[in-house]
Design an enzyme around this catalytic site. Structure first.
Site, mmCIF file in Angstrom:
data_model
loop_
_atom_site.group_PDB
_atom_site.id
_atom_site.type_symbol
_atom_site.label_atom_id
_atom_site.label_comp_id
_atom_site.label_asym_id
_atom_site.label_seq_id
_atom_site.Cartn_x
_atom_site.Cartn_y
_atom_site.Cartn_z
ATOM 1 N N LYS A 174 0.826 -1.200 0.000
ATOM 2 C CA LYS A 174 0.000 0.000 0.000
ATOM 3 C C LYS A 174 0.864 1.257 0.000
ATOM 4 O O LYS A 174 1.911 1.312 0.655
ATOM 5 C CB LYS A 174 -0.915 0.008 1.227
ATOM 6 C CG LYS A 174 -1.915 -1.135 1.254
ATOM 7 C CD LYS A 174 -2.957 -0.989 0.169
ATOM 8 C CE LYS A 174 -3.958 -2.130 0.196
ATOM 9 N NZ LYS A 174 -5.087 -1.909 -0.712
ATOM 10 N N ASP A 203 -0.586 -0.309 -4.518
ATOM 11 C CA ASP A 203 -1.997 0.069 -4.530
ATOM 12 C C ASP A 203 -2.162 1.355 -3.733
ATOM 13 O O ASP A 203 -1.906 1.386 -2.530
ATOM 14 C CB ASP A 203 -2.838 -1.056 -3.912
ATOM 15 C CG ASP A 203 -4.324 -0.770 -3.919
ATOM 16 O OD1 ASP A 203 -4.730 0.273 -4.457
ATOM 17 O OD2 ASP A 203 -5.082 -1.613 -3.392
ATOM 18 N N GLU A 229 -1.906 0.439 -8.931
ATOM 19 C CA GLU A 229 -3.346 0.223 -8.781
ATOM 20 C C GLU A 229 -4.040 1.457 -8.219
ATOM 21 O O GLU A 229 -3.568 2.059 -7.253
ATOM 22 C CB GLU A 229 -3.579 -0.969 -7.853
ATOM 23 C CG GLU A 229 -5.026 -1.340 -7.633
ATOM 24 C CD GLU A 229 -5.164 -2.636 -6.847
ATOM 25 O OE1 GLU A 229 -6.207 -2.787 -6.183
ATOM 26 O OE2 GLU A 229 -4.248 -3.480 -6.897
ATOM 27 N N GLU A 255 -11.782 -1.996 -9.343
ATOM 28 C CA GLU A 255 -12.429 -2.659 -8.210
ATOM 29 C C GLU A 255 -13.650 -1.885 -7.728
ATOM 30 O O GLU A 255 -14.519 -2.451 -7.073
ATOM 31 C CB GLU A 255 -11.440 -2.869 -7.064
ATOM 32 C CG GLU A 255 -11.029 -1.604 -6.336
ATOM 33 C CD GLU A 255 -10.118 -1.898 -5.155
ATOM 34 O OE1 GLU A 255 -10.565 -1.702 -4.012
ATOM 35 O OE2 GLU A 255 -8.981 -2.327 -5.379
ATOM 36 N N ASP A 278 -14.381 -6.897 -9.066
ATOM 37 C CA ASP A 278 -14.616 -7.731 -7.891
ATOM 38 C C ASP A 278 -15.934 -8.465 -8.124
ATOM 39 O O ASP A 278 -16.976 -7.823 -8.279
ATOM 40 C CB ASP A 278 -14.684 -6.877 -6.628
ATOM 41 C CG ASP A 278 -14.680 -7.703 -5.359
ATOM 42 O OD1 ASP A 278 -15.484 -8.646 -5.263
ATOM 43 O OD2 ASP A 278 -13.874 -7.410 -4.458
ATOM 44 N N HIS A 305 -10.185 -8.275 -8.206
ATOM 45 C CA HIS A 305 -9.959 -7.850 -6.827
ATOM 46 C C HIS A 305 -10.658 -8.836 -5.900
ATOM 47 O O HIS A 305 -11.777 -9.272 -6.178
ATOM 48 C CB HIS A 305 -10.537 -6.442 -6.631
ATOM 49 C CG HIS A 305 -10.502 -5.961 -5.221
ATOM 50 N ND1 HIS A 305 -11.581 -6.066 -4.365
ATOM 51 C CD2 HIS A 305 -9.518 -5.358 -4.510
ATOM 52 C CE1 HIS A 305 -11.263 -5.549 -3.197
ATOM 53 N NE2 HIS A 305 -10.028 -5.109 -3.247
ATOM 54 N N GLU A 342 -5.611 -12.590 -5.929
ATOM 55 C CA GLU A 342 -5.207 -11.789 -4.781
ATOM 56 C C GLU A 342 -5.461 -12.583 -3.503
ATOM 57 O O GLU A 342 -6.568 -13.061 -3.258
ATOM 58 C CB GLU A 342 -6.000 -10.478 -4.750
ATOM 59 C CG GLU A 342 -5.619 -9.583 -3.597
ATOM 60 C CD GLU A 342 -6.222 -8.190 -3.703
ATOM 61 O OE1 GLU A 342 -5.741 -7.296 -2.972
ATOM 62 O OE2 GLU A 342 -7.162 -8.006 -4.510
#
Length: 390
Positions: A174, A203, A229, A255, A278, A305, A342
């Site tokens: 992240k 991300d 991302e 996502e 997702d 996702h 993931e």
């Protein structure tokens, strides 16, 4: 086989000292919204819906609006049911809560249909290209003490080394909560800890303007990052295009997008290199097949996702199994033309304890369940343990 009943469950478990941060907020708990559809022959299908907000709104959509329309209907018509319910809610539910509710219903109906035929969902979708899916680990979030730079960086290096030692071939970290220069330092720490051979993605959870995303993008290029991302907010299609045009790192997103219509716009806008629907939000398996047709026709790799409970992971494995390489080669390369799953590495009992059998990472991959439907069995005792009243 007709639908006899539809039950809903909100699952919730506090994380306590294991709380973590993304760029957007703290995560003090894990929660999931599940739907259980029972047919008149006693078979049961499970689905999951909604990943980003409180589970109560999609639960209300199912209980108060959608479920009454389904009782007594044929249970082996998920595509027809999705289209009819989406058309019914189009004027007020093209995105968000209603589509999340429809996603849970759709996944449960495919699970139920597969069980009625004794076949896994991937067989109903046309056949699996793979029996095992390479996994990447999502981790390296921000701790509560993210303002203690020295401690944060030390623990970040330890966490990243742990993923390498656990056999992960790729990890996603992240960024976006801290100043760009400090997040660039975090990126360098992780790359040094995992070495050059482990894939690394980042991300931002839409933390940046396009200008800021381009600034940190220069650091991503130096460290051979495989994708960036959600660099900007999902509404900023022009921002996505600016970032994608300027930096030499593939841009991933989607996502927070819904149905084939949302992904049509991402494709036509040339916004992303990697699509991330997702299944629990974008429309379940029914919309997955349509999104996959769209993205592959534009030469865009689709890597879903995954965030929720064990049901969400099982659904993603079934979906990825039927995703062709983009483009085809004799030997696929993960994240080059071959999808991955993931596999979030934060504490999540709703994933690890809810099912009778846990998902096992072996040689960097997870086996696609081959049993009927989703191929997994819910542990009813654990379900009740984590269930809360709305």
């Amino acid at each position: 086989m007709k639908i006899r009943s539809i039950e809903t469950y909100i699952l919730r478990t506090p994380l306590g000292a294991k709380r973590f941060f993304s760029s957007q907020a703290a995560f003090p708990e894990r929660n999931s919204f599940l739907v259980k559809i029972t047919a008149d022959n006693g078979l049961v299908g499970w689905g999951e819906g909604g990943q980003y907000g409180p589970p109560e709104p999609p639960m209300a959509c199912v209980e108060k609006v959608l479920a009454p329309k389904l009782i007594g209907r044929q249970a082996d018509e998920p595509v027809r049911i999705f289209e009819e319910l989406y058309s019914f809610s189009r004027d007020f539910g093209q995105k968000g809560t209603y589509v999340e509710a429809l996603s849970a219903i759709d996944i449960a109906l495919w699970d139920l249909w597969g069980k009625s035929l004794g076949r896994p969902v991937h067989a109903l979708l046309g056949g699996a290209f793979r029996t095992r899916v390479p996994a990447y680990g999502t981790g390296c979030y921000y701790p509560d003490h993210y303002r203690d730079t020295e401690r944060m960086l030390r623990e970040l290096a330890e966490e990243a080394r742990g993923y390498r030692e656990a056999g992960m071939t790729a990890i996603k970290m992240k960024i976006g909560l801290l100043p760009i220069d400090l997040d660039a330092q975090r990126l360098a720490v992780v790359r040094e800890a995992i070495g050059p051979e482990i894939g690394l993605m980042v991300d931002a959870n839409h933390a940046y303007t396009a200008a800021s995303a381009i600034r940190i993008g220069r650091s991503l290029e130096k460290h051979n990052v495989l994708w960036f991302e959600e660099p900007v907010v999902p509404e900023d299609r022009e921002g996505y295009r600016r970032v994608r045009d300027v930096i030499d790192v593939p841009v991933a997103g989607g996502e927070c997008e819904y149905t084939r219509f949302g992904f049509r716009d991402l494709m036509l806008g040339q916004c992303i290199d990697i699509a991330q629907p997702d299944l629990c939000c974008a429309g379940g398996f029914t919309e997955w097949t349509k999104i996959l047709a769209l993205t592959s026709s534009f030469g865009v790799l689709t890597v879903p996702h995954v965030w929720g409970s064990g049901i969400a992971v099982a659904a993603a494995l079934q979906a990825i199994a039927v995703a062709p390489q983009v483009p085809f080669t004799a030997a696929g390369v993960p994240l080059q033309n071959e999808p991955m799953i993931e596999f979030d590495r934060t504490h999540n009992p709703l994933r690890d304890d809810l099912l009778v059998e846990r998902f096992v990472l072996q040689d960097g991959a997870i086996a696609v369940p081959t049993g009927p439907g989703l191929g997994v069995e819910v542990n009813e005792a654990e379900l009740l343990k984590y269930s809360v009243k709305a």
